[in-house]
Every structure is written in C-alpha cells, then in structure tokens.
Design a protein around this motif. Structure first.
Motif, PDB file in Angstrom:
ATOM      1  N   ASP A 292      12.127  -1.241  -7.561  1.00  0.00           N
ATOM      2  CA  ASP A 292      10.960  -1.735  -6.826  1.00  0.00           C
ATOM      3  C   ASP A 292      10.635  -0.846  -5.628  1.00  0.00           C
ATOM      4  OD1 ASP A 292      10.791  -3.849  -8.579  1.00  0.00           O
ATOM      5  OD2 ASP A 292      11.995  -5.196  -7.341  1.00  0.00           O
ATOM      6  N   ARG A 293      11.686  -0.358  -4.954  1.00  0.00           N
ATOM      7  CA  ARG A 293      11.461   0.512  -3.802  1.00  0.00           C
ATOM      8  C   ARG A 293      10.851   1.849  -4.241  1.00  0.00           C
ATOM      9  NH1 ARG A 293      16.235   0.256  -1.504  1.00  0.00           N
ATOM     10  NH2 ARG A 293      15.657  -1.259   0.120  1.00  0.00           N
ATOM     11  N   ASP A 294      11.355   2.398  -5.353  1.00  0.00           N
ATOM     12  CA  ASP A 294      10.797   3.660  -5.864  1.00  0.00           C
ATOM     13  C   ASP A 294       9.334   3.487  -6.246  1.00  0.00           C
ATOM     14  OD1 ASP A 294      13.234   4.839  -5.496  1.00  0.00           O
ATOM     15  OD2 ASP A 294      13.858   4.680  -7.597  1.00  0.00           O
ATOM     16  N   THR A 295       9.013   2.334  -6.877  1.00  0.00           N
ATOM     17  CA  THR A 295       7.623   2.069  -7.272  1.00  0.00           C
ATOM     18  C   THR A 295       6.727   1.962  -6.041  1.00  0.00           C
ATOM     19  OG1 THR A 295       8.375   0.895  -9.249  1.00  0.00           O
ATOM     20  CG2 THR A 295       6.109   0.524  -8.534  1.00  0.00           C
ATOM     21  N   ALA A 296       7.211   1.255  -5.015  1.00  0.00           N
ATOM     22  CA  ALA A 296       6.422   1.087  -3.789  1.00  0.00           C
ATOM     23  C   ALA A 296       6.217   2.433  -3.096  1.00  0.00           C
ATOM     24  CB  ALA A 296       7.118   0.106  -2.856  1.00  0.00           C
ATOM     25  N   GLN A 297       7.244   3.282  -3.084  1.00  0.00           N
ATOM     26  CA  GLN A 297       7.097   4.605  -2.467  1.00  0.00           C
ATOM     27  C   GLN A 297       6.111   5.468  -3.239  1.00  0.00           C
ATOM     28  OE1 GLN A 297      11.114   6.042  -2.311  1.00  0.00           O
ATOM     29  NE2 GLN A 297      11.525   5.124  -0.296  1.00  0.00           N
ATOM     30  N   SER A 298       6.111   5.350  -4.570  1.00  0.00           N
ATOM     31  CA  SER A 298       5.157   6.099  -5.383  1.00  0.00           C
ATOM     32  C   SER A 298       3.723   5.686  -5.058  1.00  0.00           C
ATOM     33  CB  SER A 298       5.461   5.882  -6.867  1.00  0.00           C
ATOM     34  OG  SER A 298       4.467   6.474  -7.670  1.00  0.00           O
ATOM     35  N   VAL A 299       3.489   4.380  -4.943  1.00  0.00           N
ATOM     36  CA  VAL A 299       2.154   3.886  -4.595  1.00  0.00           C
ATOM     37  C   VAL A 299       1.774   4.341  -3.188  1.00  0.00           C
ATOM     38  CG1 VAL A 299       0.786   1.815  -4.164  1.00  0.00           C
ATOM     39  CG2 VAL A 299       2.283   1.920  -6.158  1.00  0.00           C
ATOM     40  N   ALA A 300       2.743   4.289  -2.267  1.00  0.00           N
ATOM     41  CA  ALA A 300       2.467   4.670  -0.879  1.00  0.00           C
ATOM     42  C   ALA A 300       2.078   6.140  -0.784  1.00  0.00           C
ATOM     43  CB  ALA A 300       3.687   4.393  -0.016  1.00  0.00           C
ATOM     44  N   ARG A 301       2.708   6.991  -1.599  1.00  0.00           N
ATOM     45  CA  ARG A 301       2.346   8.413  -1.574  1.00  0.00           C
ATOM     46  C   ARG A 301       0.923   8.621  -2.079  1.00  0.00           C
ATOM     47  NH1 ARG A 301       7.676   8.883  -3.595  1.00  0.00           N
ATOM     48  NH2 ARG A 301       9.119   9.747  -2.051  1.00  0.00           N
ATOM     49  N   ARG A 302       0.549   7.896  -3.129  1.00  0.00           N
ATOM     50  CA  ARG A 302      -0.785   8.077  -3.704  1.00  0.00           C
ATOM     51  C   ARG A 302      -1.876   7.552  -2.775  1.00  0.00           C
ATOM     52  NH1 ARG A 302      -0.650   5.995  -9.860  1.00  0.00           N
ATOM     53  NH2 ARG A 302      -2.799   6.788  -9.744  1.00  0.00           N
ATOM     54  N   LEU A 303      -1.539   6.535  -1.961  1.00  0.00           N
ATOM     55  CA  LEU A 303      -2.534   5.933  -1.074  1.00  0.00           C
ATOM     56  C   LEU A 303      -2.328   6.337   0.384  1.00  0.00           C
ATOM     57  CD1 LEU A 303      -2.679   2.321  -2.561  1.00  0.00           C
ATOM     58  CD2 LEU A 303      -4.376   4.126  -2.824  1.00  0.00           C
ATOM     59  N   ARG A 304      -1.512   7.341   0.600  1.00  0.00           N
ATOM     60  CA  ARG A 304      -1.196   7.740   1.972  1.00  0.00           C
ATOM     61  C   ARG A 304      -2.459   8.184   2.704  1.00  0.00           C
ATOM     62  NH1 ARG A 304       4.095  11.367   3.624  1.00  0.00           N
ATOM     63  NH2 ARG A 304       4.196  10.624   5.777  1.00  0.00           N
ATOM     64  N   GLY A 305      -2.591   7.729   3.917  1.00  0.00           N
ATOM     65  CA  GLY A 305      -3.768   8.059   4.703  1.00  0.00           C
ATOM     66  C   GLY A 305      -4.922   7.105   4.494  1.00  0.00           C
ATOM     67  N   GLU A 306      -4.817   6.210   3.507  1.00  0.00           N
ATOM     68  CA  GLU A 306      -5.884   5.251   3.220  1.00  0.00           C
ATOM     69  C   GLU A 306      -5.417   3.817   3.409  1.00  0.00           C
ATOM     70  OE1 GLU A 306      -7.925   6.235  -0.611  1.00  0.00           O
ATOM     71  OE2 GLU A 306      -6.341   7.744  -0.749  1.00  0.00           O
ATOM     72  N   VAL A 307      -4.178   3.548   3.033  1.00  0.00           N
ATOM     73  CA  VAL A 307      -3.658   2.184   2.981  1.00  0.00           C
ATOM     74  C   VAL A 307      -2.235   2.184   3.528  1.00  0.00           C
ATOM     75  CG1 VAL A 307      -3.100   0.220   1.485  1.00  0.00           C
ATOM     76  CG2 VAL A 307      -5.062   1.672   0.949  1.00  0.00           C
ATOM     77  N   GLY A 308      -1.885   1.155   4.299  1.00  0.00           N
ATOM     78  CA  GLY A 308      -0.506   0.947   4.705  1.00  0.00           C
ATOM     79  C   GLY A 308       0.211   0.098   3.664  1.00  0.00           C
ATOM     80  N   VAL A 309       1.430   0.477   3.308  1.00  0.00           N
ATOM     81  CA  VAL A 309       2.167  -0.216   2.241  1.00  0.00           C
ATOM     82  C   VAL A 309       3.416  -0.854   2.839  1.00  0.00           C
ATOM     83  CG1 VAL A 309       3.288  -0.006  -0.002  1.00  0.00           C
ATOM     84  CG2 VAL A 309       1.305   1.421   0.540  1.00  0.00           C
ATOM     85  N   VAL A 310       3.603  -2.143   2.542  1.00  0.00           N
ATOM     86  CA  VAL A 310       4.757  -2.915   3.020  1.00  0.00           C
ATOM     87  C   VAL A 310       5.475  -3.494   1.812  1.00  0.00           C
ATOM     88  CG1 VAL A 310       5.524  -4.828   4.475  1.00  0.00           C
ATOM     89  CG2 VAL A 310       3.529  -3.480   5.147  1.00  0.00           C
ATOM     90  N   LEU A 311       6.793  -3.372   1.790  1.00  0.00           N
ATOM     91  CA  LEU A 311       7.612  -3.930   0.713  1.00  0.00           C
ATOM     92  C   LEU A 311       8.293  -5.196   1.219  1.00  0.00           C
ATOM     93  CD1 LEU A 311       8.691  -3.487  -2.189  1.00  0.00           C
ATOM     94  CD2 LEU A 311      10.643  -2.301  -1.166  1.00  0.00           C
ATOM     95  N   ILE A 312       7.978  -6.329   0.595  1.00  0.00           N
ATOM     96  CA  ILE A 312       8.514  -7.633   0.975  1.00  0.00           C
ATOM     97  C   ILE A 312       9.748  -7.937   0.125  1.00  0.00           C
ATOM     98  CG2 ILE A 312       8.022 -10.083   1.212  1.00  0.00           C
ATOM     99  CD1 ILE A 312       6.350  -8.408   3.059  1.00  0.00           C
TER     100      ILE A 312
END
Length: 830
Positions: A292-312
């Motif tokens: 789950d952490r790897d998936t969240a980091q992958s999404v965060a890289r693709r949306l970096r600079g546009e969206v903040g990503v938080v893992l709950i």
C-alpha cells in the motif's frame, strides 16, 4: 547586498498574494523619484541599484510609459531597487542627456556602473520593466540556456548540492517572465534558476509540439542525485506561470512526497491544506502495508506538484472510514471530503488531472479574450539577431573546464599531430559565437572520450595562432580536423553537436577500409561480428569486392580509388575491402559483375549488391575519381524508407526525386504503425520508384508541423501523406484523408497524380530564407553622416583584391590541404 535584506519581506508578499500591487495610487504615495542632477550623482555614489529614465518633453507615448514606470517603482521597491526619472530639459546630466537616444532609452545602474540599457519599446509596461530589471540584477545567478547540452551542464554542476528550477518563456517581458524573475529573486539562494526561450529544450523535456506550448516551469530534483551519469528527475508545474502558483509549486517540492496519518481524513492537518491544492487520502492495512505504501508513493510521484497525498493507517482505532471506500479527496477551499471506490491508480490520476484541466481551461479562456488583441503586436518582441550569440553572451561569465583538451601553440602543434595515433583539433575564434557555443559541445565530447585509448583532443585559438590556421588552410570557424598517423588530415563535416561529433570520433577508431583476407572474415564483417562494439553507432557496412591482378593496371587503380574514398568516409560509414579470387563467388551469389559493392544493413538482413562496372569502359577506370565513388556509396547507403530529420534531410533532398512524405503524430499509436507498414508494402511493389518515400515524426521533429502547414496552408488530420515535387514546379499533392491509407490506394493515387488527374493542394514557395532581422547597413549610415564618404572608398579595392588573390593562391595550394572533400558551410569567414 540589499537582495538578502529584503528576503523576508518579499517572501511575506508571496504568501499574501502580492495584494499590495493592486492598490491604487491614492492609497500609496508615488515611489517614482523625480531626480535632479545632484540627487542622481548621490545615488551613483551610494552603490544602490537604480532604474532611471532620462527624458525631455512628454508626448502621449512617453506619458503612457511614465505611468508604467511609476507602477514599476512600487513593485521594485520590494526588491530594494529604486526607480527614477530625470528631466533633461531642466538639468543636463552628461552623457545621458546629450545622446541621440535620449527619450528612447532607460538605464539600470548599480552604483556608477551601467548594468544594462533598455529601449523604451522593450520595457513597455510594468511587467516588462520588473522582469527585465530583475533579470539584469540576477544576471550571474539565473542561467540562460538554449540547448539540451547547456542544460545538462547545469545539471552536472548541481548534482548532489541543489535543485534546479527551469522556466520556459515564449516572449521576454510578459507577466510569466516577471513571475519567474520574482521567484528567482526570492528563492535564488536555495535553487539554481534557469531560463530558456528556445524550442530545443522543450523537445528534450518531452514536449511533442513545442510550438503550441505556453510558458512552463520544471523542477529538476538534482540535490538527491549523486552518480555523475544519473539524470536529474523532473516535475512539471501544470498551472499557469503566476507568482503565487510558482510559490505554491516550490512549497510542494519541499514538502514530503507522502505523509502518513492514523486519523480520519477530516481530522488530518498537513501542509497541503494551507497551499490551496487538492489533498488525496489513500488507505493502508497492516497485512499489505508495504504494498500500500509503494502504491501511494507511485501515485504521489505522478501527481507531485499538483496534489498532496496522505496515507491513512486504517487499522488504527481512530479511523472510522468504511472499508468499501479506498480513496478520499478534498478540493481546496472546501471543508467537505468525498469518498470513492477506485479500481486502479490510473483512475486516481485521471480524476485529478480532469479537475485541474477544467479549472485551468476556464482561466485560460478569460486570459485569451484579453490578450487576443495584443498577440500580434507582441509576437515579435525581443527577437534576437542570433540565438547562438545570445546564449554565448549569457554564459560569458562561465569558466569552461578545458583540462581535458590540449591547447596547442605554434611550438606544440607539429609534435602533437605527428606523434598521436589520432589527434582531433578544433580551430576556433574566441569572438565567434558559433565557435564558443561549439566549444562547450567539444569539451563534452572530450569528457566522454576520457579513457578511450588512441584518441586525443586539442584546440587552436586562431585569433592568437594565425600562422597555424593559415598553414592548415582553415577558412571557416569552427573547424574540426582529424590527424591520423598514416593518412592526410580529414575534415569533420557533420553537425556541430555533442552526439554527432562523439559518434564520428568513435567510428574513426575503425580502420577505413578494413582489409579482409578470407570469405569467413567477409561474412563476419557483413553480419556485424567484426568490430561489433561499433554496431550500435551504425548498422550499415559497405564492402568493396575486387579481383586481384598481376598486371598493375586498371583494377589496381580502382582499388586505390576505393581506398581513397574509404579514407574520406572514415567516421561516417564502416567500409571493408576484399581483394581476392573468392570475390567472384560472392559476386555470383548476389548476381552482380565485379567490381561491386555489398551494402549490409544489419545482421540477418540480405545485403544489397551494386555493380560498379556499368560506368567503366576499356579506356577508363570504373570510378574516375574518389569523389564519384563517394557519391555512389552515399547514395547506396541511403535508407529506402527513411525518417527525415534535421541531420539527414539534405542527403535525401540531393537525390532529386519528389518526396513522398508521411507525416505522423507524436504518439506511436496503432494507426501510425499501420500507416508506416502500408507505405513499406507499397514500396516493396516497385511502383514508388519515381519518388522517394519517407516519413516525419512530428514528436521528434517538431519543425515538420510548420513544413506541413506551409505545404497545405493548414495542418490536416494525422497521419497525412503528401507528395512534394521540389524540383519539378513545386506542386504539392495531398492524399485524400477520406480514403483509407492502404498500399493499393497509395499506388493508385500516385498514378492519378502522374496522369494529371489529381489537382495540386498547394505550392512550395521559392522565396529565399533570410535572417530574422535586417542586416545593419553601416555604409548607408556613413553616407547619411557624410554623403559620398563610403562611395569614395568603394573604388579603392586594388590592395584588397591583391591580398584576396594571394589568399586565394594560399587556399588552393596543395601544401597541407586536408583533402578535396566538400567544405562545410562557413559560419564566420576569416
């Protein structure tokens, strides 16, 4: 010095959205200084930075400029820069009030030093004034780059130490340029800022169509890169270039890539919440935590600079979100969070990209309505006479590391070129822009060839060592000559770039020709096993087949001609020579008469055979000169269905056939691949022999879009097939887009064109391509000042003509002439 003292103030203004600059003059007293000659001299003695306009009388145009100047005074005060005006009709301040350009120029001072002078037409409004002034003040800190090689040099210097912010500005002096310069002023001590206005860098950054790209900004993550050969990852800012957007983007680059929390999304308080950006919440369970952490980091890289990503962390007791939801998001300035059940990461990315696109499209449409009337007026602003010269001028303070080069003098030149197996020498002039631009590429090649045995690179400054350059017959700059220990000097005729020269020098390591002594060696040569390390540089190999003779007459002369041609083509093509009785067997297998050429295009591909005997007679050799044979070899090695680009286009135009060009889009779609395959099928039938089939990939060659538009007057749906009759009237024919692009349809359409049954879709203009701005006619200026002055001296040409004749004699003398190959187009005549 004042720059750092106002750092906190400027950063606060960023956070407040620069509201103060929208206040009216009634609430803010004027910051524009009304200078006298005495107060102006006091400013010069204070070492402060000041932007001053010297004027006399006021007309409507100057009045409008003074209004903009007053507005800029408020803006530049935040950066510690004073703005003033001095009335020359009241007080004369030499030399600024006595010059002819008074009222047409404004000057930027740092103390008594003039940093730069501007035409009033260039600093036409508050945005142009602020951007140009800050760019000049930050001259040594904001790098101006034009080519990928220059950007890579900046990356190399920044790796492991700091990150790089690169902005692409279409036109200097517009609001986007101001926003970039204001950001550079605030963040310049933390990041290396880079500015570019050219299209080559857009292509390097992955932009398929540079012509349609607005101002953009990239963040290059170089501080975390430690390996010298590793590229810096980059993130694109997708919002418009405004001051607040750049600030927000840079804050996001500083924020953690992924934040983790153990409470419900409504209770999370992170830095993203204060930056006016969407926040995405993803969930993780203890059983699949790492995945789950790897998936969240992958999404965060693709949306970096546009969206903040938080893992709950869902397993925590404080998280009450239902299991059926796997994603939650919150838009800026909204309290409500929205719950989703998504299937994959692409759905998440597409969701936010659509939100951002919809938001920015509305903003861009409003700006387009305002700017439409001004677009034509400002499209030619800041057109540079020479982009290469501008690039060199911007980098004039950069010290090049020339340790990898041998700087040759009249004492060391002869020894260097005679004792080295391969000595490469660059002849250049320090005051020539093209020479200095190419010198950077030359140094990159020298760095890349470190550790490659047998190759040494040197340079000669022809401004200092004129005798060397005269003796080596150097008539254009820059020039690169290769000195082999056993052959005459060879001139490099390729493109003036790092990649082309590096490839050429590596191929020059291969002997030319490669002498083969058996059929086994011939097979190894054609399959690419012999010198296999060079197969990645060029898959094409040319083999000359000749029968030995004891008479020492015609065929021996042909072999000598082939060897001379091979030496001239060294570094461009790998050539082999097989003089043996078994050459007849190879000729029989390929159904050609000796002497012959075999052209191999790679392992597993049947070689093409070409006989050289058709041009021979009982009284002449097969190829009268090596130049004739060079032309034949170059023609035989042309790709039968090439992708046209800047480097190879001239060779295919010289063939003289109409170009049958398939224009394809930037993406490798199924439709593109099918259209290319249909073109190859049509070519295999032999019905396209009267034209030259080729294709242009608009993603890799963006200039192709302009070519297509000039052919037809518009850009049709892609892929588009066009027949361009360059040498026979300039007519252009367009394959009907409503018909399927199939091999049979293409052949039938070409037949209709040949029969005159298809009307032309356009004509190729035969107008000459001139420079972007007219040349400055110094003689006409002299005649205006003193009528007849230039004309009186135009007849005194005898001494010059005599010297020109002497130079011509020196140019034609055989002594140390490199070879008889065509000279490259001159960049700067000596």
């Amino acid at each position: 010095m004042c720059r750092y003292s106002v750092y906190t103030v400027v950063l606060l203004l960023f956070l407040l959205g620069f509201i103060s600059k929208h206040h009216s003059k009634s609430t803010n007293p004027s910051k524009l200084l009304d200078l006298s000659a005495q107060s102006f001299r006091q400013i010069l003695q204070s070492s402060r930075t000041c932007f001053v306009y010297f004027g006399k009388h006021v007309n409507p145009g100057i009045e409008a400029f003074l209004e903009q100047l007053e507005m800029s005074a408020h803006a530049l005060e935040d950066y510690g820069i004073m703005v003033g005006k001095l009335n020359c009709s009241v007080e004369e301040e030499e030399p600024y009030c006595s010059r002819e350009e008074v009222m047409k120029k404004a000057h930027l001072f740092r103390g008594a030093e003039v940093l730069r002078s501007f035409d009033v037409d260039t600093v036409f409004d508050v945005n142009a004034i602020v951007s140009h002034v800050l760019f000049s003040v930050l001259f040594n800190e904001v790098r101006y780059v034009h080519t990928p090689a220059e950007l890579l040099a900046v990356e190399r210097a920044a790796r492991g130490t700091r990150d790089v912010v690169m902005g692409h500005i279409q036109v200097l002096g517009l609001p986007e340029h101001r926003a970039l310069m204001e950001a550079a002023f605030v963040y310049g001590t933390k990041y290396q800022f880079v500015q570019t206005t050219g299209a080559p860098l857009l292509k390097h950054m992955g932009v398929a169509d540079p012509a349609s790209v607005p101002a953009r900004l990239w963040f290059l993550h170089c501080s975390g890169v430690t390996h010298r050969s590793e590229p810096c990852p980059h993130t694109l800012m997708r919002k418009p270039l405004t001051t607040i957007n750049i600030h927000t983007f840079l804050q996001l680059m500083e924020a953690p890539l992924l934040v983790e929390a153990s409470v419900d999304p409504e209770e999370v308080n992170v830095v993203f919440s204060h930056l006016n950006v969407p926040v995405l919440f993803l969930f993780a369970q203890s059983e699949t935590m790492q995945l789950d952490r790897d998936t969240a980091q992958s999404v965060a890289r693709r949306l970096r600079g546009e969206v903040g990503v938080v893992l709950i962390h869902r397993d925590n007791l404080g998280v009450k979100t239902a299991l059926k939801y796997n994603a939650v998001y919150q838009l800026p300035q909204e309290q409500e969070v929205r719950y989703l059940s998504l299937k994959n990461t692409d759905e998440v990315v597409n969701l936010f990209r659509e939100q951002l696109v919809q938001k920015t499209q509305g903003e861009e449409e409003e700006e387009a309505d305002e700017d439409e009337g001004d677009e034509d007026q400002w499209s030619s602003l800041d057109v540079l006479d020479d982009e290469v010269a501008e690039s060199v001028y911007r980098d004039r303070g950069l010290t090049l590391d020339t340790d990898s080069l041998s700087e040759l003098t009249d004492q060391t030149f002869s020894t260097a070129v005679t004792q080295s197996r391969l000595m490469v020498v660059l002849f250049y002039l320090k005051w020539d822009a093209v020479s200095m631009a190419f010198l950077q590429s030359y140094l990159e090649v020298a760095e890349a060839l470190e550790g490659v045995g047998g190759v040494e690179l040197g340079s000669v400054d022809c401004g200092e060592w004129t005798v060397i350059c005269r003796d080596q017959n150097i008539t254009s700059f820059p020039s690169v000559l290769l000195y082999h220990s056993t052959h005459p000097p060879q001139r490099y005729r390729g493109m003036l770039g790092t990649t082309s020269l590096h490839r050429f020098l590596l191929l020059s390591q291969v002997p030319s020709p490669v002498f083969l002594s058996s059929s086994a060696e011939v097979l190894s040569f054609l399959e690419g096993d012999l010198y296999n390390t060079h197969s990645t540089l060029t898959p094409i190999r040319v083999l000359g087949l000749y029968l030995p003779t004891d008479t020492g007459t015609e065929l021996d002369q042909d072999v000598l001609v082939f060897e001379e041609a091979a030496q001239s083509l060294r570094g461009e093509i790998i050539l082999g020579l097989f003089v043996h009785e078994e050459a007849q067997r190879w000729a029989d297998e390929h159904s050609v008469m000796l002497p012959a050429l075999l052209v191999s295009r790679g392992s597993g591909i049947q070689p093409e055979a070409h006989s050289l005997s058709s041009s021979s007679s009982s009284t002449s050799s097969t190829s009268s000169t090596s130049q004739d044979l060079i032309s034949q070899i170059q023609r035989f090695t042309l790709d039968p269905f090439p992708e046209l680009g800047v480097e190879n286009l001239p060779g295919y135009v010289e063939v003289g056939k109409p170009l049958l060009v398939l224009f394809v889009g930037g993406e490798e779609s199924v439709e593109v691949l099918q259209s290319l395959e249909e073109m190859r099928k049509a070519q295999s039938t032999g019905h396209l022999h009267s034209s030259l089939p080729c294709w242009i990939h608009l993603g890799r060659t963006p200039a192709g879009r302009s070519v297509l538009e000039s052919y037809l007057g518009f850009v049709p749906p892609l892929p588009a097939l066009v027949l361009s009759q360059l040498n026979t009237g300039g007519e252009v024919f367009h394959f009907p887009p409503e018909r399927p692009l199939l091999a049979a349809e293409i052949i039938q359409w070409l037949q209709r064109v040949q029969n005159g049954q298809e009307p032309p879709a356009g004509m190729i203009s035969d107008e000459a391509w001139g420079p972007p701005v007219p040349f400055y006619n110094f003689l006409s200026v002299m005649d205006e000042e003193a009528p007849g002055y230039a004309a009186q001296r135009s007849h005194k040409t005898k001494p010059g003509a005599k010297r020109g004749s002497e130079r011509g004699a020196e140019h034609n003398s055989p002594q140390t002439s490199p070879q008889t190959s065509p000279q490259p187009p001159p960049h700067t005549e000596l």
